[in-house]
Write a protein that holds these residues in place. Structure first.
Motif, PDB file in Angstrom:
ATOM      1  N   ILE A 401       0.840  -1.197   0.000  1.00 29.26           N
ATOM      2  CA  ILE A 401       0.000   0.000   0.000  1.00 29.26           C
ATOM      3  C   ILE A 401       0.872   1.244   0.000  1.00 29.26           C
ATOM      4  O   ILE A 401       0.658   2.179  -0.787  1.00 29.26           O
ATOM      5  CB  ILE A 401      -0.939  -0.003   1.226  1.00 29.26           C
ATOM      6  CG1 ILE A 401      -2.026  -1.044   1.035  1.00 29.26           C
ATOM      7  CG2 ILE A 401      -1.547   1.369   1.444  1.00 29.26           C
ATOM      8  CD1 ILE A 401      -2.846  -1.299   2.273  1.00 29.26           C
ATOM      9  N   PHE A 402       1.878   1.260   0.865  1.00 33.79           N
ATOM     10  CA  PHE A 402       2.721   2.448   0.957  1.00 33.79           C
ATOM     11  C   PHE A 402       3.500   2.675  -0.329  1.00 33.79           C
ATOM     12  O   PHE A 402       3.533   3.786  -0.859  1.00 33.79           O
ATOM     13  CB  PHE A 402       3.681   2.322   2.137  1.00 33.79           C
ATOM     14  CG  PHE A 402       3.051   2.633   3.456  1.00 33.79           C
ATOM     15  CD1 PHE A 402       2.203   3.719   3.587  1.00 33.79           C
ATOM     16  CD2 PHE A 402       3.301   1.858   4.562  1.00 33.79           C
ATOM     17  CE1 PHE A 402       1.620   4.021   4.797  1.00 33.79           C
ATOM     18  CE2 PHE A 402       2.722   2.144   5.772  1.00 33.79           C
ATOM     19  CZ  PHE A 402       1.875   3.224   5.897  1.00 33.79           C
ATOM     20  N   VAL A 403       4.137   1.626  -0.821  1.00 39.92           N
ATOM     21  CA  VAL A 403       4.938   1.795  -2.040  1.00 39.92           C
ATOM     22  C   VAL A 403       4.050   2.270  -3.179  1.00 39.92           C
ATOM     23  O   VAL A 403       4.361   3.237  -3.879  1.00 39.92           O
ATOM     24  CB  VAL A 403       5.640   0.477  -2.419  1.00 39.92           C
ATOM     25  CG1 VAL A 403       6.285   0.610  -3.785  1.00 39.92           C
ATOM     26  CG2 VAL A 403       6.692   0.131  -1.409  1.00 39.92           C
TER      27      VAL A 403
ATOM     28  N   PHE B 180      13.422   5.021   7.478  1.00 38.97           N
ATOM     29  CA  PHE B 180      13.932   3.992   6.576  1.00 38.97           C
ATOM     30  C   PHE B 180      12.856   3.636   5.551  1.00 38.97           C
ATOM     31  O   PHE B 180      13.119   3.554   4.339  1.00 38.97           O
ATOM     32  CB  PHE B 180      14.317   2.768   7.407  1.00 38.97           C
ATOM     33  CG  PHE B 180      15.136   1.733   6.684  1.00 38.97           C
ATOM     34  CD1 PHE B 180      15.511   1.880   5.355  1.00 38.97           C
ATOM     35  CD2 PHE B 180      15.565   0.586   7.345  1.00 38.97           C
ATOM     36  CE1 PHE B 180      16.265   0.923   4.694  1.00 38.97           C
ATOM     37  CE2 PHE B 180      16.324  -0.378   6.700  1.00 38.97           C
ATOM     38  CZ  PHE B 180      16.662  -0.208   5.375  1.00 38.97           C
ATOM     39  N   LEU B 181      11.630   3.457   6.024  1.00 40.07           N
ATOM     40  CA  LEU B 181      10.526   3.111   5.125  1.00 40.07           C
ATOM     41  C   LEU B 181      10.340   4.176   4.059  1.00 40.07           C
ATOM     42  O   LEU B 181      10.204   3.872   2.875  1.00 40.07           O
ATOM     43  CB  LEU B 181       9.231   2.982   5.935  1.00 40.07           C
ATOM     44  CG  LEU B 181       8.787   1.597   6.364  1.00 40.07           C
ATOM     45  CD1 LEU B 181       7.494   1.707   7.140  1.00 40.07           C
ATOM     46  CD2 LEU B 181       8.578   0.709   5.154  1.00 40.07           C
ATOM     47  N   ILE B 182      10.344   5.430   4.493  1.00 41.20           N
ATOM     48  CA  ILE B 182      10.139   6.499   3.508  1.00 41.20           C
ATOM     49  C   ILE B 182      11.294   6.488   2.506  1.00 41.20           C
ATOM     50  O   ILE B 182      11.085   6.675   1.304  1.00 41.20           O
ATOM     51  CB  ILE B 182       9.994   7.852   4.215  1.00 41.20           C
ATOM     52  CG1 ILE B 182       8.700   7.852   5.030  1.00 41.20           C
ATOM     53  CG2 ILE B 182       9.976   8.995   3.211  1.00 41.20           C
ATOM     54  CD1 ILE B 182       8.448   9.090   5.824  1.00 41.20           C
ATOM     55  N   GLY B 183      12.501   6.227   3.001  1.00 37.96           N
ATOM     56  CA  GLY B 183      13.635   6.084   2.098  1.00 37.96           C
ATOM     57  C   GLY B 183      13.386   4.980   1.078  1.00 37.96           C
ATOM     58  O   GLY B 183      13.634   5.135  -0.120  1.00 37.96           O
ATOM     59  N   LEU B 184      12.845   3.867   1.568  1.00 38.00           N
ATOM     60  CA  LEU B 184      12.535   2.758   0.662  1.00 38.00           C
ATOM     61  C   LEU B 184      11.509   3.173  -0.386  1.00 38.00           C
ATOM     62  O   LEU B 184      11.635   2.842  -1.568  1.00 38.00           O
ATOM     63  CB  LEU B 184      11.964   1.586   1.450  1.00 38.00           C
ATOM     64  CG  LEU B 184      12.894   0.748   2.298  1.00 38.00           C
ATOM     65  CD1 LEU B 184      12.162  -0.482   2.805  1.00 38.00           C
ATOM     66  CD2 LEU B 184      14.078   0.315   1.480  1.00 38.00           C
ATOM     67  N   PHE B 221      19.381   6.782   6.471  1.00 42.31           N
ATOM     68  CA  PHE B 221      20.222   6.977   7.651  1.00 42.31           C
ATOM     69  C   PHE B 221      19.371   7.052   8.922  1.00 42.31           C
ATOM     70  O   PHE B 221      19.811   6.616   9.989  1.00 42.31           O
ATOM     71  CB  PHE B 221      21.075   8.230   7.477  1.00 42.31           C
ATOM     72  CG  PHE B 221      21.937   8.522   8.666  1.00 42.31           C
ATOM     73  CD1 PHE B 221      22.891   7.612   9.085  1.00 42.31           C
ATOM     74  CD2 PHE B 221      21.797   9.701   9.376  1.00 42.31           C
ATOM     75  CE1 PHE B 221      23.680   7.864  10.177  1.00 42.31           C
ATOM     76  CE2 PHE B 221      22.586   9.963  10.481  1.00 42.31           C
ATOM     77  CZ  PHE B 221      23.529   9.040  10.892  1.00 42.31           C
ATOM     78  N   ALA B 222      18.151   7.571   8.789  1.00 44.85           N
ATOM     79  CA  ALA B 222      17.265   7.619   9.955  1.00 44.85           C
ATOM     80  C   ALA B 222      17.069   6.225  10.536  1.00 44.85           C
ATOM     81  O   ALA B 222      17.030   6.048  11.758  1.00 44.85           O
ATOM     82  CB  ALA B 222      15.926   8.234   9.579  1.00 44.85           C
ATOM     83  N   GLY B 223      16.949   5.228   9.645  1.00 46.28           N
ATOM     84  CA  GLY B 223      16.844   3.855  10.126  1.00 46.28           C
ATOM     85  C   GLY B 223      18.068   3.467  10.928  1.00 46.28           C
ATOM     86  O   GLY B 223      17.976   2.869  11.995  1.00 46.28           O
ATOM     87  N   ALA B 224      19.240   3.839  10.392  1.00 43.54           N
ATOM     88  CA  ALA B 224      20.486   3.512  11.084  1.00 43.54           C
ATOM     89  C   ALA B 224      20.569   4.229  12.424  1.00 43.54           C
ATOM     90  O   ALA B 224      21.059   3.678  13.411  1.00 43.54           O
ATOM     91  CB  ALA B 224      21.668   3.886  10.204  1.00 43.54           C
ATOM     92  N   VAL B 225      20.079   5.450  12.479  1.00 45.49           N
ATOM     93  CA  VAL B 225      20.087   6.217  13.728  1.00 45.49           C
ATOM     94  C   VAL B 225      19.302   5.469  14.801  1.00 45.49           C
ATOM     95  O   VAL B 225      19.722   5.372  15.951  1.00 45.49           O
ATOM     96  CB  VAL B 225      19.510   7.631  13.503  1.00 45.49           C
ATOM     97  CG1 VAL B 225      19.234   8.316  14.828  1.00 45.49           C
ATOM     98  CG2 VAL B 225      20.471   8.461  12.684  1.00 45.49           C
TER      99      VAL B 225
END
Lengths: 493, 694
Positions: A401-403, B180-184, B221-225
């Motif tokens: 959904i997000f992607v 991280f998700l938003i980065g993805l 990087f936020a995920g890594a943080v």
């Protein structure tokens, strides 16, 4: 005949149950359960057969009709399924049986209860198989009656209020649907109620008319989903309903709203959809965040799960707004299936605890992990599934959904929706911490027993499916991909 | 072996499944099976490393398309390059040591098998994270290590502090995962793939706009943080020490927290195109490093000191990688990549050892508070010696592992004076707080005689892993000795191989800094020639600030948690009162409307019908009087009519009377008559008059 059997076997079962002696509870329970096994197995077989033979094309399969039913009105008896209805039928078949099994502890008016339950199954199966508006409407409304009584008779302390609220709220929406159906009927030439024909012809209507019909349908379906701000019937109905009814309510009834959107109003009115998609997404995002926040504040276990449904169905709305992305729409179906499995299981588990402790107040518990290890394990597992942990179905659907919606919708809006992931973790983990971790009150809960065999049988299939869909989603994705591609093309007209 | 590397990850999964479903009640077999699995994995990892060394670092990749969509797919796969191979060895090594050590440490725990199941699940997730060949898959395992970390921190969940700590850890890291998700999603949107190689080649070809690339870098990087406990999400790691110490060693020191560093290293091909993102990484790294080191100076809980030390060292690695990205994007050579990954490896060994050593101490004296320890050297020699070796290594004393990796990090900062200064400051503080810990724990007079008397050396299953890790803490860094022709820097590298020429000056400076840190600790805590109490008094505000961890917990409580809870409660009230209130209002209004209609129906509509009948009836009554048959009445009537005529004739009434008035008069007259008749009939019949009348 396959689809008709799905619909009418439970109905026949209802009649059978009604003929049984009133006081032989055991006989009634087992009859209802065994009858419900027939549509369950049929729906499994249907899913399997569809997967093997029909999934590659987007055409309707197992079509029955169109037979003329009421010729003067051109009403037809017309059934058929495709990649979006098959998973729903599967879910209905499975959850109905599980709920019936979970209803074995019903003590009063047993005969009526099981009869109503089977009638409910008829309605649900019918909605997912109907291709004629008249038929669809009939099944849609039929379902309300048993649901009303199931909540109103066997429910909690405020059952009458909840039942009436549920009934009237849905009926209120149905009126709008009826008007929209009539508009479609009278504007089509020759007059028809055939959904598939109307999907072809409806986009040629004037923009104003499309918009009106779309909004009318939207109100009807949004109440069912429920979309914020039409959601307040849901917590009341869920909390007051007996466990098994909550399972059906969350697992199947809510899906009818999103299913109907995908089946009816989305492909029929692409113009209105394009115009309104941003606002639909906004409603979805509000639902996600709002539902999660309200869940955080809940003190009642069942109400927490109920509000988490508002949040999870918000994900569905978000993906439905991203109608031009196959990924997002597939995510929507995944979310419908996954929410049915996970929330169904959570309601079952909450019911298990309620049966023993006679309270659902989160603050009353603590440290149950010591005393009920298996129950705790299951609850934590489904909690994790609910907050979207990878390896379980919730993650796959949320990710898709997000992607999908990130690609086609406003990125900031979707970014806000992702916040729901953290809020989801918050309410689930707070609940887990307060109920299962920490110190155990031996004096008060010392005689609680762990989950029993019958209860395990109701939950384990859901656990297996949750994991299966999460680990290997490819079959489910293949099941629906051709249908979805076609649907996206229709919506892009 | 490389093509079978997936087995390294699957073996612990097998062990997990076996323990959960078959071996749960057989504790010995469960732990044995688990250890056998991880040892096999260790052997295979070493083989993979050797193969990578001999194959001249040709990456190996295998993948399977998981979900297909038009123009977009999700895959699972395996990618093995030297970095992966090194990480595999690190994780399986520490994992093996910890599992063997736990045989002793967790011996009497009622949930012994469950502990091994969780450890196996963790190792599966961690190895999957390392082996992943794309961002989607790394995210899956990224979350799974989060889950196992949650389960293991909360392993002793009866303790309220543990229950709170595991929740805090999960939610805090999830905030990072949000980024991280938003980065993805950004990667998915702009690259239409998650595969490392494809994403990097698209980044290199310049298809992705620079702004987006920077955003991707920062979000990832936020995920890594979150995972590597960097500022401002570092708050969960010290609390995570509520878990068993072996868990802290494995997850919160050596492996999982290094996953963030690994992620940044893995994504280096993105960072080298974006100086802004790289600089953010470097700054966060050094800020974390300095902050955590200052906190570690004054803590009194042995595990928390080590936890803050971990945060600080992770900041080191992150900073080195960030500076590498920055320098490379500016076209300069940098040793940062090698430094970061090398320090990741050496740190895993000596920090794992430190935690296991701390576990051994806690096992012996049953307290975490270093003020209650002292003089333990005589009681637990192996623990003390290995612990001090690790402390020398982390302080960066020649020629131990830590020296070489720290030297590389210092070399990275050479062109950035502020970073250089802060790095050396952290090096000084590290040496100081580690040796403060050593002196307070192992030397001096026993401060708690009772605990001291009961202290004992740990069993062999616990000390042997310590010895093994001690050996690695000494020698592992030697792979990076600058004079070595085919050392670490020509094996694990990014872009082109770049040999940093050995710098004597730098080595001497960093060694001096480390030694002075140890020296100060020696003077303050062993010789006691400098009073730490006096210094503490002198810098009271600073001391309080460090001791209270910069008040981050209190800050987050008041600016984040409390407001969110308040908003949640407000929303709930809003939902019940406003939204649902509106629904109920509509319902109520409908009911009231129905009531009004009912009243209208009963009194107006039905009233009109009844009224009509009543009027007719009353008219009948009235006319009855006219037909009474009494002569007097007729005479009276005639008289009255005559009077009326007379009045009208002489037009005494000048009023124009319309029909409403007339009707009203008529009805009033009827009512009066009705009253009159009722009065009279009531006189005659005491009851039932109404029925009769009506």
């Amino acid at each position: 005949m396959l689809l008709s059997s799905l619909i009418y076997v439970p109905l026949a079962g209802m009649l059978l149950v009604m003929l049984l002696p009133k006081d032989n509870h055991k006989l009634i329970r087992w009859t209802a359960l065994i009858v419900s096994l027939i549509p369950m197995v049929t729906s499994f077989w249907l899913t399997y057969d569809y997967f093997i033979n029909h999934a590659a094309s987007s055409a309707m399969a197992y079509v029955e009709g169109p037979f003329n039913w009421i010729p003067t009105l051109n009403v037809q008896y017309y059934l058929g399924v495709d990649g979006i209805s098959v998973p729903m039928l599967f879910l209905t078949g499975l959850l109905s049986t599980i709920s019936l099994l979970a209803s074995f502890n019903i003590k009063v008016r047993v005969k009526e209860y099981f009869a109503f339950f089977l009638l409910l199954e008829t309605g649900m199966m019918g909605v997912f198989a109907a291709l004629d508006f008249f038929l669809f409407y009939v099944f849609w409304e039929i379902m309300l009656v048993p649901m009303y009584f199931l909540i109103g008779i066997w429910g909690g302390p405020r059952k009458e209020y909840a039942a009436i609220k549920f009934f009237l709220y849905t009926l209120f929406g149905s009126i709008f649907m009826l008007v929209a159906i009539l508009v479609l009927y009278f504007t089509s030439e020759p007059h028809t109620l055939n959904m598939l024909t109307l999907i072809q012809t409806a986009p040629t209507l004037s923009h104003a008319l499309q918009m009106t019909c779309f909004i009318f349908f939207f109100i009807a379906f949004a109440i069912k989903v429920p979309v914020w701000p039409f959601h307040t019937w849901l917590p009341d109905a869920h909390v007051q309903a007996p466990t098994a009814v909550s399972v059906i309510l969350a697992g199947v009834l809510l899906k009818m709203g999103t299913y109907a959107m995908l089946r009816i109003s989305w492909p029929m009115f692409p113009y209105a959809l394009r115009e309104l998609s941003f606002w639909i997404a906004v409603l979805g995002v509000i639902g996600i965040i709002y539902g999660a926040l309200v869940s955080i504040a809940q003190k009642d276990l069942k109400k927490l799960v109920a509000y988490s449904s508002v949040s999870h169905m918000g994900f569905c709305m978000l993906s439905l707004a991203a109608f031009s992305s196959v990924t997002a729409i597939a995510g929507c179906i995944f979310q419908m299936v996954s929410h049915g499995l996970i929330t169904g299981a959570l309601f079952l588990l909450v019911g298990v605890l309620y049966d023993r402790a006679h309270t659902r107040e989160i603050a009353a518990f603590g440290g149950l992990g010591v005393k009920l290890p298996v129950y705790t394990g299951l609850m934590v597992m489904f909690g994790m599934a609910s907050l979207g942990l990878p390896g379980m179905s919730g993650f796959v659907s949320e990710f898709m959904i997000f992607v999908g919606s990130f690609m086609v919708l406003n990125k900031v809006l979707v970014g806000v929706a992702v916040l729901g992931v953290v809020l989801g973790a918050t309410y689930i983990l707070r609940m887990v911490q307060n109920v299962f971790l920490g110190e155990f009150d031996l004096a008060r809960w010392g005689n609680l027993t762990d989950i029993g065999k019958r209860e395990l049988v109701t939950v384990i299939p859901l656990a297996i499916l949750t994991l299966a869909v999460g680990i290997y989603p490819k079959p489910l994705e293949f099941l629906m991909s051709a249908t979805l591609q076609n649907l996206v093309n229709l919506m892009a007209r | 072996m490389t093509e079978h590397a997936y087995l390294i990850g699957l073996l612990p999964l097998l062990s997990f499944v076996m323990i959960v479903f078959a071996l749960r009640w057989k504790e010995k077999i469960a732990s044995g099976f688990s250890i056998a699995c991880i040892l096999t994995g260790w052997v295979m990892s070493v083989t993979v490393l050797i193969e990578q060394l001999s194959s001249h670092s040709t990456p190996y990749e295998w993948f399977y398309k998981f979900i297909n969509f038009p123009g977009f797919n999700l895959e699972i796969g395996i990618f093995i390059d030297p970095l992966t191979a090194v990480m595999l060895v690190v994780v399986t090594t520490v994992g093996s040591c910890v599992q063997i050590y736990s045989l002793g440490y967790m011996k009497d725990d009622p949930r012994f098998s469950r502990f091994y199941a969780y450890l196996s699940l963790f190792l599966f997730s961690m190895l999957g994270l390392i082996l992943a060949n794309n961002y989607f898959m790394i995210f899956i395992f990224w979350e799974l290590v989060g889950l196992t970390s949650y389960l293991l921190i909360g392993f002793w969940f009866e303790k309220r502090s543990a229950a709170l700590a595991c929740k805090k850890a999960f939610i805090t890291t999830r905030i990072g995962d949000l980024g991280f998700l938003i980065g993805l999603f950004l990667i998915g949107t702009y690259c239409h793939t998650f595969n490392y190689g494809d994403v990097f080649s698209q980044a290199a070809s310049g298809i992705i706009p620079l702004g987006v690339l920077t955003a991707i870098g920062i979000f990832i990087f936020a995920g890594a943080v979150g995972k590597s406990a960097q500022f401002p999400l570092h708050v969960w790691l010290p609390d995570a020490m509520e878990g068993p110490t072996t868990v802290s060693a494995l997850i919160h020191a050596a492996t999982m927290v290094a996953a963030g560093v690994y992620l940044v290293a893995r994504s280096m091909s993105l960072f080298v195109w974006s100086p802004e993102a790289s600089m953010v990484v470097a700054i966060i790294g050094i800020v974390t490093s300095v902050m955590a080191a200052t906190i570690a100076l004054v803590q009194i809980d042995i595990k928390r000191i080590l936890a803050y030390s971990t945060v600080s060292q992770l900041g080191y690695m992150i900073m080195a990688l960030g500076l590498y990205g920055y320098d490379t994007s500016q076209g300069h050579h940098s040793a940062g990549y090698v430094a970061g990954t090398l320090h990741l490896m050496t740190h895993a060994f000596f920090k794992g050892l430190l935690f296991l050593g701390a576990g051994s101490v806690i096992h012996g004296v049953h307290t975490n508070d270093i003020r209650d320890m002292g003089g333990l050297y005589g009681k637990m020699k192996v623990t003390a010696v290995t612990f001090m070796i690790a402390s020398l290594s982390i302080a960066g004393i020649f020629p131990l592992s830590g020296f070489w990796s720290k030297d590389e990090i210092v070399a990275t900062t050479l062109h950035h004076p502020i970073f250089l200064f802060l790095t050396l400051l952290v090096a000084f503080m590290t040496a100081f707080y580690m040796w403060r810990l050593c002196f307070m724990t192992f030397f001096g007079e026993p401060r708690d005689q009772h605990r001291y008397d009961h202290a004992h050396e740990s069993p062999k299953v616990m000390t042997y892993p310590l010895l093994f890790l001690a050996i690695l803490s000494v020698f592992a860094g030697w792979v990076a000795i600058p004079w070595l022709p085919h050392g670490f820097s020509s094996f694990v590298y990014h872009g082109e191989i770049h040999h940093a020429s050995p710098s004597w000056a730098l080595m001497i400076i960093s060694l001096t800094v480390a030694l002075s840190g140890i020296g100060l600790a020696y003077l303050m805590y062993y010789k006691k020639s400098i009073s730490y109490e006096a210094i503490g008094q002198r810098f009271r505000p600073l001391y309080n600030l460090f001791y209270n961890k910069y008040y981050f917990d209190e800050l987050y409580q008041s600016i984040l948690i409390n407001p969110i809870m308040a908003i949640a409660r407000f929303m709930w009230t809003f939902d019940a009162k406003i939204i649902d209130g509106f629904v109920n209002l509509v319902g109520w209004f409908t009911i009231v409307w129905a009531d009004i209609k009912m009243l209208f129906d009963a009194y107006i509509i039905d009233g009109a019908v009844n009224g009509a009948g009543w009027i007719v009836r009353q008219a009948g009554h009235l006319l009855r009087f006219t037909q009474s048959g009494k002569a007097q009445t007729y005479a009276l009537s005639i008289g009255a009519i005559a009077v009326l005529f007379a009045i009208s004739k002489y037009e005494i009434i000048y009023l124009t009377v319309g029909w409403p008035t007339l009707t009203a008069l008529f009805v009033t007259a009827l009512l009066l008559l009705k009253l009159a008749t009722r009065y009279f009939s009531a006189d005659k019949q005491m009851s039932g008059s109404k029925t009769q009348e009506d």
